[in-house]
Motif scaffolding. Sequence first.
Motif, PDB file in Angstrom:
ATOM      1  N   THR A   2      -2.900  11.909 -15.153  1.00 51.18           N
ATOM      2  CA  THR A   2      -2.463  10.515 -15.180  1.00 51.18           C
ATOM      3  C   THR A   2      -2.313  10.041 -16.627  1.00 51.18           C
ATOM      4  OG1 THR A   2      -3.202   8.279 -14.706  1.00 51.18           O
ATOM      5  CG2 THR A   2      -4.892   9.924 -14.939  1.00 51.18           C
ATOM      6  N   ASP A   3      -1.532   9.020 -16.792  1.00 57.60           N
ATOM      7  CA  ASP A   3      -1.393   8.427 -18.121  1.00 57.60           C
ATOM      8  C   ASP A   3      -2.465   7.386 -18.382  1.00 57.60           C
ATOM      9  OD1 ASP A   3       0.760   9.921 -18.894  1.00 57.60           O
ATOM     10  OD2 ASP A   3       2.202   8.556 -17.984  1.00 57.60           O
ATOM     11  N   GLY A   4      -3.347   7.232 -17.449  1.00 57.25           N
ATOM     12  CA  GLY A   4      -4.388   6.228 -17.617  1.00 57.25           C
ATOM     13  C   GLY A   4      -4.437   5.327 -16.403  1.00 57.25           C
ATOM     14  N   LEU A   5      -5.564   4.685 -16.251  1.00 54.49           N
ATOM     15  CA  LEU A   5      -5.778   3.803 -15.110  1.00 54.49           C
ATOM     16  C   LEU A   5      -6.055   2.393 -15.603  1.00 54.49           C
ATOM     17  CD1 LEU A   5      -8.362   5.937 -13.059  1.00 54.49           C
ATOM     18  CD2 LEU A   5      -5.894   5.797 -12.682  1.00 54.49           C
ATOM     19  N   GLU A   6      -5.682   1.436 -14.784  1.00 48.77           N
ATOM     20  CA  GLU A   6      -6.176   0.075 -14.998  1.00 48.77           C
ATOM     21  C   GLU A   6      -7.087  -0.280 -13.831  1.00 48.77           C
ATOM     22  OE1 GLU A   6      -3.189  -3.045 -16.634  1.00 48.77           O
ATOM     23  OE2 GLU A   6      -2.045  -1.552 -15.484  1.00 48.77           O
ATOM     24  N   ILE A   7      -8.189  -0.957 -14.150  1.00 50.62           N
ATOM     25  CA  ILE A   7      -9.096  -1.436 -13.103  1.00 50.62           C
ATOM     26  C   ILE A   7      -9.073  -2.953 -13.193  1.00 50.62           C
ATOM     27  CG2 ILE A   7     -11.370  -1.104 -12.053  1.00 50.62           C
ATOM     28  CD1 ILE A   7     -10.272   1.553 -12.859  1.00 50.62           C
ATOM     29  N   LEU A   8      -8.501  -3.582 -12.172  1.00 53.25           N
ATOM     30  CA  LEU A   8      -8.224  -5.014 -12.243  1.00 53.25           C
ATOM     31  C   LEU A   8      -9.055  -5.790 -11.224  1.00 53.25           C
ATOM     32  CD1 LEU A   8      -4.382  -4.414 -12.310  1.00 53.25           C
ATOM     33  CD2 LEU A   8      -5.800  -5.062 -14.293  1.00 53.25           C
ATOM     34  N   PRO A   9      -9.703  -6.853 -11.649  1.00 55.74           N
ATOM     35  CA  PRO A   9     -10.482  -7.651 -10.691  1.00 55.74           C
ATOM     36  C   PRO A   9      -9.563  -8.562  -9.876  1.00 55.74           C
ATOM     37  CG  PRO A   9     -10.633  -8.610 -12.896  1.00 55.74           C
ATOM     38  CD  PRO A   9      -9.783  -7.367 -13.024  1.00 55.74           C
ATOM     39  N   VAL A  10      -9.947  -8.776  -8.621  1.00 57.95           N
ATOM     40  CA  VAL A  10      -9.231  -9.753  -7.783  1.00 57.95           C
ATOM     41  C   VAL A  10     -10.155 -10.948  -7.603  1.00 57.95           C
ATOM     42  CG1 VAL A  10      -8.192 -10.214  -5.532  1.00 57.95           C
ATOM     43  CG2 VAL A  10      -7.918  -7.954  -6.598  1.00 57.95           C
ATOM     44  N   ARG A  11      -9.781 -12.074  -8.166  1.00 56.58           N
ATOM     45  CA  ARG A  11     -10.614 -13.281  -8.114  1.00 56.58           C
ATOM     46  C   ARG A  11     -10.079 -14.260  -7.081  1.00 56.58           C
ATOM     47  NH1 ARG A  11     -13.478 -12.606 -12.814  1.00 56.58           N
ATOM     48  NH2 ARG A  11     -12.295 -11.642 -14.503  1.00 56.58           N
ATOM     49  N   GLY A  12     -10.950 -15.211  -6.725  1.00 62.64           N
ATOM     50  CA  GLY A  12     -10.487 -16.347  -5.923  1.00 62.64           C
ATOM     51  C   GLY A  12     -10.407 -16.067  -4.433  1.00 62.64           C
ATOM     52  N   ILE A  13     -11.104 -15.041  -3.981  1.00 65.03           N
ATOM     53  CA  ILE A  13     -11.067 -14.751  -2.542  1.00 65.03           C
ATOM     54  C   ILE A  13     -11.968 -15.713  -1.765  1.00 65.03           C
ATOM     55  CG2 ILE A  13     -11.754 -13.015  -0.821  1.00 65.03           C
ATOM     56  CD1 ILE A  13     -10.444 -10.917  -2.577  1.00 65.03           C
ATOM     57  N   GLY A  14     -13.009 -16.199  -2.394  1.00 66.09           N
ATOM     58  CA  GLY A  14     -13.856 -17.211  -1.739  1.00 66.09           C
ATOM     59  C   GLY A  14     -14.760 -16.627  -0.670  1.00 66.09           C
ATOM     60  N   HIS A  15     -15.465 -17.537   0.005  1.00 68.90           N
ATOM     61  CA  HIS A  15     -16.403 -17.082   1.037  1.00 68.90           C
ATOM     62  C   HIS A  15     -15.656 -16.541   2.241  1.00 68.90           C
ATOM     63  CE1 HIS A  15     -19.774 -18.532  -1.168  1.00 68.90           C
ATOM     64  NE2 HIS A  15     -19.351 -19.778  -1.183  1.00 68.90           N
ATOM     65  N   ILE A  16     -16.213 -15.488   2.797  1.00 69.61           N
ATOM     66  CA  ILE A  16     -15.587 -14.860   3.970  1.00 69.61           C
ATOM     67  C   ILE A  16     -16.439 -15.168   5.197  1.00 69.61           C
ATOM     68  CG2 ILE A  16     -14.936 -12.639   5.017  1.00 69.61           C
ATOM     69  CD1 ILE A  16     -13.261 -13.365   2.583  1.00 69.61           C
ATOM     70  N   VAL A  17     -15.776 -15.524   6.294  1.00 71.69           N
ATOM     71  CA  VAL A  17     -16.498 -15.699   7.555  1.00 71.69           C
ATOM     72  C   VAL A  17     -15.859 -14.814   8.628  1.00 71.69           C
ATOM     73  CG1 VAL A  17     -17.232 -18.073   7.011  1.00 71.69           C
ATOM     74  CG2 VAL A  17     -15.073 -17.672   8.253  1.00 71.69           C
ATOM     75  N   ALA A  18     -16.620 -14.635   9.709  1.00 75.93           N
ATOM     76  CA  ALA A  18     -16.172 -13.745  10.778  1.00 75.93           C
ATOM     77  C   ALA A  18     -14.782 -14.146  11.248  1.00 75.93           C
ATOM     78  CB  ALA A  18     -17.168 -13.784  11.939  1.00 75.93           C
ATOM     79  N   GLY A  19     -13.919 -13.182  11.398  1.00 74.14           N
ATOM     80  CA  GLY A  19     -12.562 -13.443  11.879  1.00 74.14           C
ATOM     81  C   GLY A  19     -11.539 -13.634  10.767  1.00 74.14           C
ATOM     82  N   ASP A  20     -12.007 -13.805   9.519  1.00 73.11           N
ATOM     83  CA  ASP A  20     -11.057 -13.956   8.413  1.00 73.11           C
ATOM     84  C   ASP A  20     -10.132 -12.741   8.329  1.00 73.11           C
ATOM     85  OD1 ASP A  20     -11.778 -16.427   7.524  1.00 73.11           O
ATOM     86  OD2 ASP A  20     -12.995 -15.744   5.830  1.00 73.11           O
ATOM     87  N   ASP A  21      -8.883 -12.990   7.956  1.00 69.97           N
ATOM     88  CA  ASP A  21      -7.917 -11.912   7.772  1.00 69.97           C
ATOM     89  C   ASP A  21      -7.973 -11.467   6.310  1.00 69.97           C
ATOM     90  OD1 ASP A  21      -5.714 -10.292   7.298  1.00 69.97           O
ATOM     91  OD2 ASP A  21      -4.381 -11.467   8.604  1.00 69.97           O
ATOM     92  N   LEU A  22      -8.692 -10.376   6.063  1.00 68.81           N
ATOM     93  CA  LEU A  22      -8.923  -9.951   4.677  1.00 68.81           C
ATOM     94  C   LEU A  22      -7.627  -9.581   3.966  1.00 68.81           C
ATOM     95  CD1 LEU A  22     -12.144  -7.734   4.500  1.00 68.81           C
ATOM     96  CD2 LEU A  22     -11.826 -10.117   3.804  1.00 68.81           C
ATOM     97  N   VAL A  23      -6.717  -8.953   4.706  1.00 70.39           N
ATOM     98  CA  VAL A  23      -5.457  -8.547   4.079  1.00 70.39           C
ATOM     99  C   VAL A  23      -4.741  -9.780   3.543  1.00 70.39           C
ATOM    100  CG1 VAL A  23      -3.185  -7.528   4.486  1.00 70.39           C
ATOM    101  CG2 VAL A  23      -5.233  -6.465   5.476  1.00 70.39           C
ATOM    102  N   GLU A  24      -4.679 -10.817   4.373  1.00 70.14           N
ATOM    103  CA  GLU A  24      -4.006 -12.044   3.953  1.00 70.14           C
ATOM    104  C   GLU A  24      -4.698 -12.649   2.734  1.00 70.14           C
ATOM    105  OE1 GLU A  24      -2.892 -14.586   7.296  1.00 70.14           O
ATOM    106  OE2 GLU A  24      -3.395 -16.305   6.004  1.00 70.14           O
ATOM    107  N   LEU A  25      -6.028 -12.691   2.772  1.00 65.93           N
ATOM    108  CA  LEU A  25      -6.779 -13.313   1.674  1.00 65.93           C
ATOM    109  C   LEU A  25      -6.639 -12.522   0.376  1.00 65.93           C
ATOM    110  CD1 LEU A  25      -9.968 -14.306   3.706  1.00 65.93           C
ATOM    111  CD2 LEU A  25      -8.304 -15.889   2.679  1.00 65.93           C
ATOM    112  N   ILE A  26      -6.711 -11.188   0.484  1.00 61.82           N
ATOM    113  CA  ILE A  26      -6.589 -10.352  -0.721  1.00 61.82           C
ATOM    114  C   ILE A  26      -5.163 -10.455  -1.274  1.00 61.82           C
ATOM    115  CG2 ILE A  26      -6.638  -7.987  -1.624  1.00 61.82           C
ATOM    116  CD1 ILE A  26      -8.830  -7.388   0.544  1.00 61.82           C
ATOM    117  N   ALA A  27      -4.195 -10.388  -0.374  1.00 61.25           N
ATOM    118  CA  ALA A  27      -2.794 -10.436  -0.812  1.00 61.25           C
ATOM    119  C   ALA A  27      -2.482 -11.784  -1.469  1.00 61.25           C
ATOM    120  CB  ALA A  27      -1.862 -10.184   0.369  1.00 61.25           C
ATOM    121  N   ALA A  28      -3.076 -12.865  -0.943  1.00 65.47           N
ATOM    122  CA  ALA A  28      -2.836 -14.190  -1.530  1.00 65.47           C
ATOM    123  C   ALA A  28      -3.483 -14.302  -2.908  1.00 65.47           C
ATOM    124  CB  ALA A  28      -3.381 -15.272  -0.596  1.00 65.47           C
TER     125      ALA A  28
END
Lengths: 350, 350
Positions: A2-28
């Motif tokens: 590889t030419d190198g990796l970036e490790i990037l944080p994903v902020r602003g996901i907030g509190h998660i409760v049962a039934g939350d759609d993680l894909v939607e929250l992460i993608a947003a």
Amino acid sequence: MTDGLEILPVRGIGHIVAGDDLVELIAAAAPWIADGDVLVVTSKIVSKAEGRLVEVPADGEARDDARREVLASETARVVARRGPTTIVQTHHGFVMAAAGIDASNVDKTHLVLLPADPDTSARQLRAGFRARGLDVGVIVSDTMGRAWRNGLTDVALGAAGIEPIRDHRGETDPYGNELEITQMAVIDELAAAGELVKGKCDQVPVAVVRGYPRSGIRDSSDGAAVLLRDAASDMFSLGTAEARALGLREAAQLPDNALPGLPIDPAALERAAAAVADALSPATTVTPAEAITGSGATAALHLTTRDMTPIGLMRLGADAHRLRAALAAESIVTLSLPHDDGIRLELSGH
Amino acid sequence: MTDGLEILPVRGIGHIVAGDDLVELIAAAAPWIADGDVLVVTSKIVSKAEGRLVEVPADGEARDDARREVLASETARVVARRGPTTIVQTHHGFVMAAAGIDASNVDKTHLVLLPADPDTSARQLRAGFRARGLDVGVIVSDTMGRAWRNGLTDVALGAAGIEPIRDHRGETDPYGNELEITQMAVIDELAAAGELVKGKCDQVPVAVVRGYPRSGIRDSSDGAAVLLRDAASDMFSLGTAEARALGLREAAQLPDNALPGLPIDPAALERAAAAVADALSPATTVTPAEAITGSGATAALHLTTRDMTPIGLMRLGADAHRLRAALAAESIVTLSLPHDDGIRLELSGH
């Protein structure tokens, strides 16, 4: 590579409760996620979205009792105990302190369990991104302790779309040597890399690894379960104290088995004799003998005592059992045959 | 925390021989290294530059013999053996297969040992960059196996200028819970992240981690030695088979000790009795008794037999030893006092 990796944080996901759609929250929260990225998702938010929470009293003895009960239900077998620490193998097969049950990042009346099937969770997240047109690898990660080394690191509990192991078998180095180190647990290394940008209370439950070779990302990949070593093939399946106690209990229970008739390593026999030499009564004599034909044994020992009083005979019995335990430590199976003037031990390999 | 990390490979370093100036070679290959970078340097090139090579025959039995000899000299104690695998604790304190001795990436007439003192190696590399005006953290890394999980990961053997552990003690999460997971072995995670871009035969022996928080980089940092757990505090200081054999040998050697007089857990006593119940002769009876005043014991058991023949007495002796081993498994110390009509076991906690 590889030419190198970036490790990037994903902020602003907030509190998660049962039934939350993680894909939607992460993608947003990270609209910049792109094809070929590897998402490292903290198992805690997966558990919460999947409702893997147990209600417990907020404090006091009732809380401790409830916690013990939850631990027991998450435990397939206890691996080791010391003081307040209990290391168990979970029903998934993970070896973790307290079965990975966590009371942090959740209100005081709940405990968070591990996801029921982290590989399935990872596959579902990958499928969710795929439905949005994104081809990403997904790792569900958690923090674990290790044998031999202080401190904790993050490892992969679940994975989808990414090869868990990079296998160097068959590769040769520039000197023409075949590689000795063959199987790198890359998803554990990716989970560790992700932890470096996630932190514990900063609401950064997802990291994105960018630049990982596309050849490692594919639909057919195994899950993280391939990293699990079962107890039978694990050289460290029990804590040292627990395995030592197991040996002592086996010594207590030594059966008079039918003998398998396998050969004995003479060095093992000598080690057993040496181990027990100082522990035997001075009145006891051990002499080699011929195995009884047809017993299955490949050697025999004869124990006699020059103290034929009741006390001397009891000591002889104890000495024979000492010797049997020392032989068992060397994987030599014994059959004990007491008779009026001594004890004959028929020996065999194992 | 951080805005993200970059993990960058350093290519073009070439073959290393004893006496090479690694700082010069790394700096020449990666003139872009900057203040605050963390260098992850494969221990192999550190060993080679430091001349930690041993000459061995290229093949045959002579090579195997020489390899065994080198392993013995690098070994402080054997942790576990199975088949061709020997896991040892090295003189440094690392628990590694074959003491980290490596025959790859070197010509067939040499073995590469670990650096003599990887923390010192890391400090020297850091000092070398400092002399060039660069303030970098340095990690000397190697590949290790783990208990419980298949596959290998890279960890830190040595470190300088970077805090080995990120300690979350005292932090609280957004719910007001004090964090349970406190000590992250970040240098191991950085070593793992570095491995992802290094590969095994691609002549990429160094990775640079960029973007790691500057607060983690400082002169006063501990070395990687703080991650070493000594055998006494390690719950997995021996392989399961080795610890089980140790228990069996202890059963063979059970001493008649002066008793420490510590109290006995009644549940432990019951567990020991249950463990041995099926193994005792049907002629043997075990009854609770009062401890002899002044013996130091806190309880006693009396073993008798209704078979007072020589064979019955020998069996009684063996049964008493079985019971002693079962009690030892529960950390109950025993003193065996045979007399003409039975055996008295004085018991005490440990």
